[in-house]
Design an enzyme around this catalytic site. Structure first.
Site, PDB file in Angstrom:
ATOM      1  N   LYS A   1       0.872  -1.195   0.000  1.00  0.00           N
ATOM      2  CA  LYS A   1       0.000   0.000   0.000  1.00  0.00           C
ATOM      3  C   LYS A   1       0.901   1.235   0.000  1.00  0.00           C
ATOM      4  O   LYS A   1       1.200   1.821   1.045  1.00  0.00           O
ATOM      5  CB  LYS A   1      -0.922  -0.058   1.220  1.00  0.00           C
TER       6      LYS A   1
HETATM    7  N1  PMP Z   1      -7.606  -2.070  -2.924  1.00  0.00           N
HETATM    8  C1  PMP Z   1      -7.097  -0.838  -2.812  1.00  0.00           C
HETATM    9  C2  PMP Z   1      -6.373  -0.237  -3.964  1.00  0.00           C
HETATM   10  C3  PMP Z   1      -7.266  -0.123  -1.616  1.00  0.00           C
HETATM   11  O1  PMP Z   1      -6.763   1.113  -1.485  1.00  0.00           O
HETATM   12  C4  PMP Z   1      -7.991  -0.696  -0.557  1.00  0.00           C
HETATM   13  C5  PMP Z   1      -8.210   0.066   0.708  1.00  0.00           C
HETATM   14  N2  PMP Z   1      -7.164  -0.127   1.630  1.00  0.00           N
HETATM   15  C6  PMP Z   1      -8.511  -1.997  -0.741  1.00  0.00           C
HETATM   16  C7  PMP Z   1      -8.290  -2.657  -1.940  1.00  0.00           C
HETATM   17  C8  PMP Z   1      -9.249  -2.686   0.351  1.00  0.00           C
HETATM   18  O2  PMP Z   1      -8.362  -3.074   1.372  1.00  0.00           O
HETATM   19  P1  PMP Z   1      -8.819  -3.125   2.892  1.00  0.00           P
HETATM   20  O3  PMP Z   1     -10.020  -4.000   2.949  1.00  0.00           O
HETATM   21  O4  PMP Z   1      -7.652  -3.693   3.612  1.00  0.00           O
HETATM   22  O5  PMP Z   1      -9.121  -1.730   3.298  1.00  0.00           O
END
Ligand code: PMP
Length: 315
Positions: free
Chosen positions: A158
Site C-alpha cells: 500500500k
Molecule cells: N484495494 C485498494 C487499492 C485499496 O486502497 C484498498 C483500501 N485499503 C482496498 C483494496 C481494500 O483493502 P482493505 O479492505 O484492507 O481496506
C-alpha cells in the site's frame, strides 16, 4: 473535533497535529516514497466502546509494504496496536473513526532512491463515517486507466505513490458521472476498484480476483470471504475475472476499510441483476456490520477495544 487540536503520534511521541509538521522538501512528498494503512474504529454506543477492526492485520500488511520500500517500522505489531489504542483514547473519540498509519522517506534533499534514506512514522486519527452514501448502490465504470503492474509498482504493497493510479481512475469515473471505477490489469483482466476489492456472485458461488491480479489483498476482503463461507455457507473462488463477466453477474459488491461492504448497482450503464442490492451482498454487509460493532461473539477476536484496557485516564 478540530484537526489542528487532535492528538497524533509522530517522531516517537504524542503531539498536537499542528505541532507535528514536516518539511517542504520531504522525500515522500516529492517521490511518493511512503506506505500507509487505513484502520477503522466503530463506536458501539450502548457499550461506550470504540472497537478497532483487525488492527494487527493492518500493521502486518504495513510491515510488508515498508519492507518492499526498504523501510523498517519503529515498533512491532503489538506495540503499534497498543499505540493505536492509546491514540484513540487520548482523542476521547466517541464516534466512528479512521486511523491512518504512515511511514515515509523523510530525507529533505534532492535525489530519488530508497536505500539509506531515513524514515519517519506517524499515526493520525480522524472521526469518519460513511465513505459513500450508497444505499442505492454504486454506479461504476471500467476505467480507461489500467491498474499498476507488480513489475512497475507492486499493488500488494500500500504505497503512497501508487494512489496516483487510483486517483486518476476515480476522478475520471466521477467526472463522467459514475461513483467509482473498476481498473483492469495491463492484460485486460479485472483487478479492483480505486480503493476496494471486488466480488461477483453467480449462482451459488462468489468469485473474487486472486492476489496475482495486481490487487491489494484487502483486510475487508478476508472478512467478506470468511463471512460468506461461515455465515452463508457459500463457496468462494479466487480466480481471474474477465470484464464481460461483470455484465452477467447476479450481484457485485466491493469491500474496503473505508467502504465496508457496498453493492454495485450498475457497471458501464448495465444494471447488475435488476440493479437492487441482492441477497448475498445484503447478508454479507449485515454480517460485517454485526461483527465490527461487536455484536457477533464469533468475531469478537477481529476487534481491539479502545477503552476497556486503557492505560491513561480518559475524562
Ligand atoms: N484495494 C485498494 C487499492 C485499496 O486502497 C484498498 C483500501 N485499503 C482496498 C483494496 C481494500 O483493502 P482493505 O479492505 O484492507 O481496506
Amino acid at each position: 473535533m478540530n484537526l489542528s487540536d487532535s492528538i497524533v503520534y509522530a517522531q516517537g511521541k504524542f503531539a498536537k497535529y499542528d505541532d507535528a509538521r514536516i518539511g517542504l522538501l520531504t522525500h515522500g512528498l516529492h517521490y511518493g516514497t511512503g506506505c500507509f494503512e487505513g484502520i477503522r474504529g466503530y463506536w458501539a454506543a450502548s457499550e461506550r466502546e470504540l472497537y478497532l477492526v483487525h488492527v494487527r492485520a493492518h500493521f502486518e500488511r504495513l510491515a510488508v509494504s515498508a519492507k518492499t520500500l526498504l523501510m523498517k517500522l519503529p515498533h512491532d505489531t503489538d506495540e503499534l496496536a497498543e499505540l493505536t489504542v492509546e491514540l484513540c483514547a487520548r482523542n476521547h473519540f466517541e464516534e466512528n473513526v479512521y486511523v491512518r498509519p504512515v511511514i515515509f522517506k523523510a530525507a529533505e534533499d534532492i535525489g530519488v532512491r530508497l536505500a539509506g534514506v531515513p524514515d519517519a512514522f506517524a499515526l493520525i486519527a480522524v472521526p469518519f463515517n460513511r465513505y459513500y452514501d450508497a444505499d442505492a448502490g454504486l454506479r461504476v465504470c471500467v476505467s480507461s486507466w489500467r491498474r499498476i503492474d507488480d513489475a512497475s509498482i507492486p499493488a500488494r504493497a500500500k504505497i503512497t505513490g501508487s494512489y496516483v493510479n487510483s486517483a486518476l481512475a476515480k476522478s475520471e469515473a466521477q467526472m463522467n458521472g459514475f461513483d467509482e471505477a473498476i481498473l483492469l490489469s495491463a492484460d485486460g483482466h479485472v483487478a479492483e476498484g480505486s480503493a476496494e476489492n471486488l466480488f461477483l456472485v453467480k449462482g451459488n458461488v462468489i468469485y473474487t480476483t486472486d492476489p496475482s491480479q495486481n490487487i491489494l489483498e484487502g483486510v475487508t476482503r478476508n472478512c467478506a470471504m470468511t463471512l460468506a463461507r461461515e455465515r452463508l455457507g457459500l463457496t468462494v473462488v479466487e480466480r481471474m475475472i474477465d470484464r464481460s463477466e461483470l455484465y452477467g453477474a447476479d450481484e457485485i459488491f466491493v469491500t474496503g476499510t473505508a467502504v465496508g461492504v457496498t453493492h454495485v448497482s450498475s457497471v458501464d450503464h448495465r444494471d447488475v441483476g435488476d440493479g437492487a442490492r441482492g441477497p448475498v451482498a445484503r447478508a454479507i454487509a449485515e454480517a460485517y456490520e454485526q461483527a465490527v460493532y461487536g455484536r457477533d461473539a464469533a468475531y469478537r477476536n477481529w476487534l481491539t477495544p479502545t477503552y476497556a484496557d486503557q492505560k491513561i485516564a480518559v475524562g
